[in-house]
Design an enzyme around this catalytic site. Structure first.
Site, PDB file in Angstrom:
ATOM      1  N   VAL A 157     -51.697 -14.337  13.599  1.00 12.87           N
ATOM      2  CA  VAL A 157     -52.635 -14.706  14.656  1.00 12.87           C
ATOM      3  C   VAL A 157     -53.321 -13.426  15.130  1.00 12.87           C
ATOM      4  O   VAL A 157     -52.697 -12.380  15.216  1.00 12.87           O
ATOM      5  CB  VAL A 157     -51.939 -15.406  15.842  1.00 12.87           C
ATOM      6  N   CYS A 158     -54.618 -13.496  15.435  1.00  8.35           N
ATOM      7  CA  CYS A 158     -55.377 -12.273  15.658  1.00  8.35           C
ATOM      8  C   CYS A 158     -56.564 -12.508  16.580  1.00  8.35           C
ATOM      9  O   CYS A 158     -56.910 -13.634  16.905  1.00  8.35           O
ATOM     10  CB  CYS A 158     -55.927 -11.730  14.338  1.00  8.35           C
TER      11      CYS A 158
END
Length: 392
Positions: free
Chosen positions: A139-140
Site C-alpha cells: 500500500v502506498c
C-alpha cells in the site's frame, strides 16, 4: 497472521483516543526538509547494478552488504508462517514448490533471483517468495506535480507489511521494520552509462520506484481487487503465462522505454498478473498520469490538465473516482496538503512535507522517495512514524 493482527488492531483502535481513530489527520507538516527529527530514520546508500554482467552476478555487491538483513527478514517471514501453520509445512511447501517457478520467469529475473539465493545462502524458494510479495501486499502514496514554471516533481511513500506481524510492545509491523535496513538506491548501468535509477529492497529484482533521467519517472501502487494477484500467481504456477509480473514490467519499462508516451503505452496495454496503479511522470508540461489497471486492460488514465486546474495527480490505493475506505483515507489529507501548498510553491521540499503528514506517513511507511526528472535526481529516506501514529 491475518485474523490475529485484525484483533490486535481492533483492540488498539478501541483503547485509542477518538482523536486518533480514522479518519484521523493532523495539520499539514512544514519545514520537514532536509529530512530531520524523529520521522527520519536515515539516508539510503547507493549501489551500482552492472547490466553488462551475467544476471546471476549482478546483485553480488548489494547482497554482500545486506546479507545479514536479508537473512533476518526472511527469518521473520518464517516465524510468521510457523505461527500461522505451526507444523512448519507452509515454509516446507515454499522451499519445495517455489524453486520450480524460477525457470519459468522471464529473463533476466530468474537468473538474478538464483544469484541472490546463492550469494545470501537463503533458500531459493524463500527468495522467490520475497520477490512475489509485492504483487499482493503493498500500500502506498504517489504523486506527480507540475509547478508554475513547468517543472515536474514525483514523490512517493512505500508502505509495506500490512497484517504481517504486529509487534504489540513496539507498536510496529514486524516485516515493515525488517525491510527498512534493506532499502537501497540503485544505479543500473550499461557500458558504464546510467540507464535508470531506482529505490529498492536488497534481494528484490523488480522495480517499484524509478527514474529514467531526463525522460520519465515511475512508481507503482497496489490496486485492491477480487481478481487480484493471488489469482494471477496461481494461474502462473498452473502454466498460464501470458501475463507480466507488475514489478517486472516496471523494470522493463524503465530499462527499455525511451519516452513518456512509450512508457505510458506499455504500462496501459500489457496484460498483468495483478491489478495495479502506475503513476508516471514525464519531462514536459502536462506529462503526469495515473494509469488504473485491471489485470487485462487499462480502465482509466487520469492526466495532469492545467486548463482544468489539475496541476497534480495523486494516488493511494483506491480508484480516483471512488471514495477511499474510511479506515484508510490517506488521499484526503494528502490532497489537502497539496492544495494548501499551491502550485507556485511545489518542490521536492514541499512534497516531502506532504509525505511526512500523518496518516500519509504511517506505521507501514518504509521509505520516502523524491524525484525530479529534469535533473535526473532521485533521493530516498528511511522513515519512522513515532506514536501516536496510525497503523496504516
Amino acid at each position: 497472521m491475518g485474523y490475529l493482527d485484525c484483533l490486535i488492531l481492533a483492540a488498539l483502535l478501541t483503547v485509542t483516543s477518538t482523536q486518533f481513530v480514522p479518519p484521523y489527520t493532523e495539520e499539514c507538516r512544514t519545514g520537514m526538509y532536509p529530512p530531520n527529527g524523529p520521522t527520519f530514520k536515515g539516508p539510503v546508500s547507493w549501489y551500482t547494478v552492472d547490466l553488462d554482467l551475467p544476471p546471476i552476478k549482478r546483485w553480488t555487491p548489494v547482497i554482500a552488504d545486506k546479507k545479514s538483513y536479508l537473512v533476518s527478514m526472511i527469518q521473520a517471514i518464517r516465524d510468521l508462517a510457523d505461527a500461522f501453520v505451526p507444523s512448519g509445512k507452509l515454509i516446507e511447501l515454499v522451499d519445495i514448490t517455489l524453486p520450480l517457478m524460477v525457470d519459468s520467469l522471464p529473463s533476466p529475473f530468474g537468473d538474478e533471483i538464483k544469484g541472490i539465493a546463492a550469494d545470501s545462502g537463503v533458500p531459493l524458494g524463500e527468495v522467490v517468495l520475497f520477490n512475489i510479495f509485492y504483487e499482493v501486499f503493498t500500500v502506498c502514496t504517489s504523486v506527480v506535480a507540475e509547478d508554475d514554471k513547468g517543472n515536474l516533481f514525483h514523490g512517493r511513500n512505500l508502505d509495506f507489511g500490512l497484517f504481517m506481524g504486529w509487534d504489540v510492545k513496539n507498536k510496529s509491523w514486524t516485516i515493515s521494520e525488517k525491510l527498512k535496513p534493506l532499502v537501497v538506491n540503485l544505479d543500473f548501468k550499461r557500458n558504464n552509462q546510467t540507464v535508470f535509477k531506482s529505490t529498492n529492497f536488497a534481494g528484490y529484482v523488480g522495480m517499484l520506484t524509478g527514474i529514467k533521467p531526463n525522460i520519465f519517472t515511475l512508481t507503482m501502487n497496489e490496486r485492491f481487487s477480487l481478481d487480484g494477484g493471488y489469482i494471477g500467481i496461481l494461474e502462473w504456477i498452473l502454466g498460464q503465462r501470458d501475463a507480466m509480473w507488475m514489478s517486472f514490467l516496471t523494470r522493463s519499462v524503465l530499462e527499455h522505454a525511451n519516452s513518456y508516451e512509450e512508457a505510458k503505452s506499455q504500462l496501459a496495454q500489457t496484460k498483468l498478473l495483478a491489478p495495479a496503479y502506475f503513476i508516471l511522470g514525464g519531462n514536459q508540461t502536462g506529462q503526469g498520469c495515473i494509469i488504473t489497471r485491471s489485470r487485462v486492460l487499462s480502465i482509466d488514465i487520469l492526466e495532469i490538465d492545467l486548463k482544468q486546474g489539475r496541476w497534480y495527480v495523486l494516488e493511494t490505493n483506491y480508484d480516483h473516482w471512488k471514495e477511499p475506505f474510511f479506515l484508510d483515507d490517506r488521499r484526503t489529507p494528502a490532497m489537502k496538503c497539496m492544495n494548501q501548498t499551491a502550485q507556485s510553491n511545489i518542490s521536492l521540499s514541499t512534497l516531502y512535507d506532504m509525505l511526512s503528514t500523518k496518516p500519509v506517513l504511517n506505521k507501514l511507511t518504509t521509505y520516502t522517495t523524491l524525484m525530479q526528472v529534469s535533473k535526473g535526481k532521485l533521493e530516498s529516506y528511511i522513515r519512522d512514524c513515532p506514536n501516536p501514529c496510525m497503523p496504516w
